[in-house]
Design a protein around this motif. Structure first.
Motif, PDB file in Angstrom:
ATOM      1  N   TRP A 125       0.833  -1.216   0.000  1.00  0.00           N
ATOM      2  CA  TRP A 125       0.000   0.000   0.000  1.00  0.00           C
ATOM      3  C   TRP A 125       0.862   1.259   0.000  1.00  0.00           C
ATOM      4  O   TRP A 125       0.440   2.316  -0.472  1.00  0.00           O
ATOM      5  CB  TRP A 125      -0.926   0.007   1.215  1.00  0.00           C
ATOM      6  CG  TRP A 125      -2.102  -0.916   1.103  1.00  0.00           C
ATOM      7  CD1 TRP A 125      -2.323  -2.044   1.822  1.00  0.00           C
ATOM      8  CD2 TRP A 125      -3.235  -0.779   0.228  1.00  0.00           C
ATOM      9  NE1 TRP A 125      -3.524  -2.624   1.457  1.00  0.00           N
ATOM     10  CE2 TRP A 125      -4.104  -1.863   0.484  1.00  0.00           C
ATOM     11  CE3 TRP A 125      -3.606   0.163  -0.745  1.00  0.00           C
ATOM     12  CZ2 TRP A 125      -5.320  -2.047  -0.193  1.00  0.00           C
ATOM     13  CZ3 TRP A 125      -4.812  -0.021  -1.428  1.00  0.00           C
ATOM     14  CH2 TRP A 125      -5.647  -1.099  -1.157  1.00  0.00           C
ATOM     15  N   GLU A 126       2.067   1.167   0.557  1.00  0.00           N
ATOM     16  CA  GLU A 126       2.953   2.342   0.581  1.00  0.00           C
ATOM     17  C   GLU A 126       3.326   2.793  -0.830  1.00  0.00           C
ATOM     18  O   GLU A 126       3.714   3.937  -1.047  1.00  0.00           O
ATOM     19  CB  GLU A 126       4.232   2.041   1.370  1.00  0.00           C
ATOM     20  CG  GLU A 126       4.038   1.792   2.859  1.00  0.00           C
ATOM     21  CD  GLU A 126       3.721   3.063   3.652  1.00  0.00           C
ATOM     22  OE1 GLU A 126       3.805   4.169   3.089  1.00  0.00           O
ATOM     23  OE2 GLU A 126       3.355   2.931   4.837  1.00  0.00           O
ATOM     24  N   ASP A 127       3.229   1.878  -1.788  1.00  0.00           N
ATOM     25  CA  ASP A 127       3.572   2.211  -3.170  1.00  0.00           C
ATOM     26  C   ASP A 127       2.376   2.721  -3.967  1.00  0.00           C
ATOM     27  O   ASP A 127       2.528   3.190  -5.097  1.00  0.00           O
ATOM     28  CB  ASP A 127       4.152   0.980  -3.879  1.00  0.00           C
ATOM     29  CG  ASP A 127       5.384   0.443  -3.174  1.00  0.00           C
ATOM     30  OD1 ASP A 127       6.326   1.237  -2.956  1.00  0.00           O
ATOM     31  OD2 ASP A 127       5.415  -0.751  -2.816  1.00  0.00           O
ATOM     32  N   ALA A 128       1.189   2.594  -3.395  1.00  0.00           N
ATOM     33  CA  ALA A 128      -0.023   2.996  -4.121  1.00  0.00           C
ATOM     34  C   ALA A 128      -0.131   4.516  -4.175  1.00  0.00           C
ATOM     35  O   ALA A 128       0.004   5.192  -3.164  1.00  0.00           O
ATOM     36  CB  ALA A 128      -1.252   2.406  -3.443  1.00  0.00           C
ATOM     37  N   ASP A 153     -10.484   4.585   6.871  1.00  0.00           N
ATOM     38  CA  ASP A 153      -9.561   5.305   7.766  1.00  0.00           C
ATOM     39  C   ASP A 153      -8.842   4.357   8.711  1.00  0.00           C
ATOM     40  O   ASP A 153      -7.632   4.453   8.924  1.00  0.00           O
ATOM     41  CB  ASP A 153     -10.317   6.344   8.595  1.00  0.00           C
ATOM     42  CG  ASP A 153     -10.677   7.568   7.784  1.00  0.00           C
ATOM     43  OD1 ASP A 153     -10.440   7.549   6.558  1.00  0.00           O
ATOM     44  OD2 ASP A 153     -11.197   8.523   8.367  1.00  0.00           O
ATOM     45  N   PHE A 203      -6.197   2.186   6.975  1.00  0.00           N
ATOM     46  CA  PHE A 203      -4.973   2.879   6.564  1.00  0.00           C
ATOM     47  C   PHE A 203      -4.354   3.699   7.693  1.00  0.00           C
ATOM     48  O   PHE A 203      -3.479   4.532   7.450  1.00  0.00           O
ATOM     49  CB  PHE A 203      -5.244   3.777   5.350  1.00  0.00           C
ATOM     50  CG  PHE A 203      -5.464   2.991   4.092  1.00  0.00           C
ATOM     51  CD1 PHE A 203      -4.444   2.216   3.561  1.00  0.00           C
ATOM     52  CD2 PHE A 203      -6.676   3.034   3.431  1.00  0.00           C
ATOM     53  CE1 PHE A 203      -4.623   1.478   2.398  1.00  0.00           C
ATOM     54  CE2 PHE A 203      -6.872   2.297   2.262  1.00  0.00           C
ATOM     55  CZ  PHE A 203      -5.848   1.521   1.744  1.00  0.00           C
ATOM     56  N   ALA A 204      -4.790   3.443   8.914  1.00  0.00           N
ATOM     57  CA  ALA A 204      -4.320   4.269  10.038  1.00  0.00           C
ATOM     58  C   ALA A 204      -2.803   4.257  10.163  1.00  0.00           C
ATOM     59  O   ALA A 204      -2.188   5.238  10.572  1.00  0.00           O
ATOM     60  CB  ALA A 204      -4.959   3.792  11.336  1.00  0.00           C
ATOM     61  N   ALA A 205      -2.182   3.139   9.794  1.00  0.00           N
ATOM     62  CA  ALA A 205      -0.739   3.003  10.000  1.00  0.00           C
ATOM     63  C   ALA A 205       0.087   3.591   8.855  1.00  0.00           C
ATOM     64  O   ALA A 205       1.308   3.731   8.982  1.00  0.00           O
ATOM     65  CB  ALA A 205      -0.382   1.531  10.174  1.00  0.00           C
ATOM     66  N   LEU A 206      -0.552   3.925   7.757  1.00  0.00           N
ATOM     67  CA  LEU A 206       0.206   4.486   6.627  1.00  0.00           C
ATOM     68  C   LEU A 206       0.570   5.934   6.924  1.00  0.00           C
ATOM     69  O   LEU A 206      -0.306   6.738   7.248  1.00  0.00           O
ATOM     70  CB  LEU A 206      -0.626   4.458   5.342  1.00  0.00           C
ATOM     71  CG  LEU A 206      -0.715   3.162   4.547  1.00  0.00           C
ATOM     72  CD1 LEU A 206      -1.367   3.465   3.199  1.00  0.00           C
ATOM     73  CD2 LEU A 206       0.644   2.535   4.332  1.00  0.00           C
ATOM     74  N   THR A 207       1.855   6.269   6.789  1.00  0.00           N
ATOM     75  CA  THR A 207       2.216   7.654   7.071  1.00  0.00           C
ATOM     76  C   THR A 207       1.729   8.583   5.965  1.00  0.00           C
ATOM     77  O   THR A 207       1.346   9.711   6.223  1.00  0.00           O
ATOM     78  CB  THR A 207       3.743   7.783   7.194  1.00  0.00           C
ATOM     79  OG1 THR A 207       4.350   7.127   6.074  1.00  0.00           O
ATOM     80  CG2 THR A 207       4.218   7.118   8.476  1.00  0.00           C
ATOM     81  N   GLU A 208       1.740   8.087   4.730  1.00  0.00           N
ATOM     82  CA  GLU A 208       1.290   8.927   3.619  1.00  0.00           C
ATOM     83  C   GLU A 208       0.340   8.136   2.732  1.00  0.00           C
ATOM     84  O   GLU A 208       0.749   7.456   1.803  1.00  0.00           O
ATOM     85  CB  GLU A 208       2.503   9.436   2.828  1.00  0.00           C
ATOM     86  CG  GLU A 208       3.361  10.339   3.703  1.00  0.00           C
ATOM     87  CD  GLU A 208       4.497  11.006   2.963  1.00  0.00           C
ATOM     88  OE1 GLU A 208       4.912  10.522   1.918  1.00  0.00           O
ATOM     89  OE2 GLU A 208       4.958  12.046   3.472  1.00  0.00           O
ATOM     90  N   PRO A 209      -0.957   8.238   3.039  1.00  0.00           N
ATOM     91  CA  PRO A 209      -1.936   7.432   2.306  1.00  0.00           C
ATOM     92  C   PRO A 209      -1.996   7.835   0.834  1.00  0.00           C
ATOM     93  O   PRO A 209      -1.624   8.940   0.471  1.00  0.00           O
ATOM     94  CB  PRO A 209      -3.245   7.741   3.016  1.00  0.00           C
ATOM     95  CG  PRO A 209      -3.051   9.053   3.672  1.00  0.00           C
ATOM     96  CD  PRO A 209      -1.601   9.135   4.022  1.00  0.00           C
ATOM     97  N   PRO A 210      -2.485   6.928  -0.017  1.00  0.00           N
ATOM     98  CA  PRO A 210      -2.650   7.259  -1.440  1.00  0.00           C
ATOM     99  C   PRO A 210      -3.699   8.350  -1.628  1.00  0.00           C
ATOM    100  O   PRO A 210      -4.511   8.610  -0.736  1.00  0.00           O
ATOM    101  CB  PRO A 210      -3.144   5.949  -2.065  1.00  0.00           C
ATOM    102  CG  PRO A 210      -3.136   4.910  -0.996  1.00  0.00           C
ATOM    103  CD  PRO A 210      -2.946   5.578   0.312  1.00  0.00           C
TER     104      PRO A 210
END
Lengths: 135, 135, 135
Positions: A76-79, A100, A103-110
């Protein structure tokens, strides 16, 4: 001269109902086709959606997108883009909560967008496609 | 520093009805704008859709996407995503048959999704856009 | 090994209502999430759409897309695809006029498509997303 295109089919997935790939990698781009909330494929059983709640189906749909990303060497980090298609405007609020939390753990969501339309086959509440960049 | 963007307009195409390009190439990306089933342009005649069958219009629409891909130096093999927009859920099954037959020769078909909506101008049954990667 | 993904949030923008980024840059791709016609954010005031005319809201929406492009180091010249979502087929003609005028100075406009659907929150007439290539 161009690089080869690689079709991506996770082992959990049913065969596509038409001539498309669940995912495609070419150059730096990994494109995930619209995924729905089918449970992992079981030989001899027709595709069966998770359910009956919106929550179960949304989480399965996100898991299916993730399976394609991972089978293509991405996460997901690459999306960079996620496109969400709902079937009912009444699902917006709950969907956003689920999304939400997921994706809570993603620092920079798509980036993302949500379109409501009524074209999904019976029993399917949500479809999600995504594009990732591996470069 | 970035590379130049190149607009792509196949000779068979009518001028776009608004300020967009039928296709755009920039870096490794070739983006094809939504194509509909207009027959090859004839000077002095308004744009005319193929028809009257769904089959005729779908095949013309796919041919128009292909024209843009080819005018941009690409082929269907380079396409990573195809987005299909139908106007009627009743067209799903026949569309899928036509699409499968059209892409039967591709070893690794693009990812794809189909959205049903009702926003196409009168007489148009299908619209298709596509993204290809040339890298 | 892949490059980092960078989230883009222009200072004029309200916080996204769900866990997505207004824009994302990764490798050569800059993806702008669906933008609507909210006026520049003011601390303590809820998001307020420009209006009440279609014209005011379309121009604000285009300005918001442009803000994300610029905050990501791009311009409309780098955009290869613009996706426009309207809420009413009756807005097509006026929208096209506004869009044409807005892009009159671009020598090679992006590819584009317009989808009519009815899923936008109350008061919002248009949504636009875009993809740019910086390579």
């Amino acid at each position: 001269m161009t690089t080869a295109k690689t079709a991506i089919t996770p082992p959990t997935h049913t065969a596509p109902p038409a001539r498309f790939s669940h995912g495609v990698r070419k150059g730096a781009i990994l494109q995930v086709a619209g995924q729905v909330g089918f449970l992992p494929a079981i030989e001899g059983r027709p595709p069966t959606p998770a359910g009956p709640t919106l929550r179960a189906q949304v989480l399965q749909t996100l898991a299916n997108v993730q399976s394609v990303l991972e089978a293509g060497g991405a996460s997901w980090e690459d999306a960079v883009m996620v496109r969400v298609y709902l079937t009912d405007t009444a699902h917006f609020a709950e969907f956003n909560e689920l999304y939400d939390a997921y994706f809570a753990a993603l620092t920079e969501p798509p980036a993302a967008r949500t379109t409501v339309y009524v074209g999904l086959p019976a029993g399917l509440l949500v479809e999600i496609d995504a594009m990732a960049v591996l470069a």
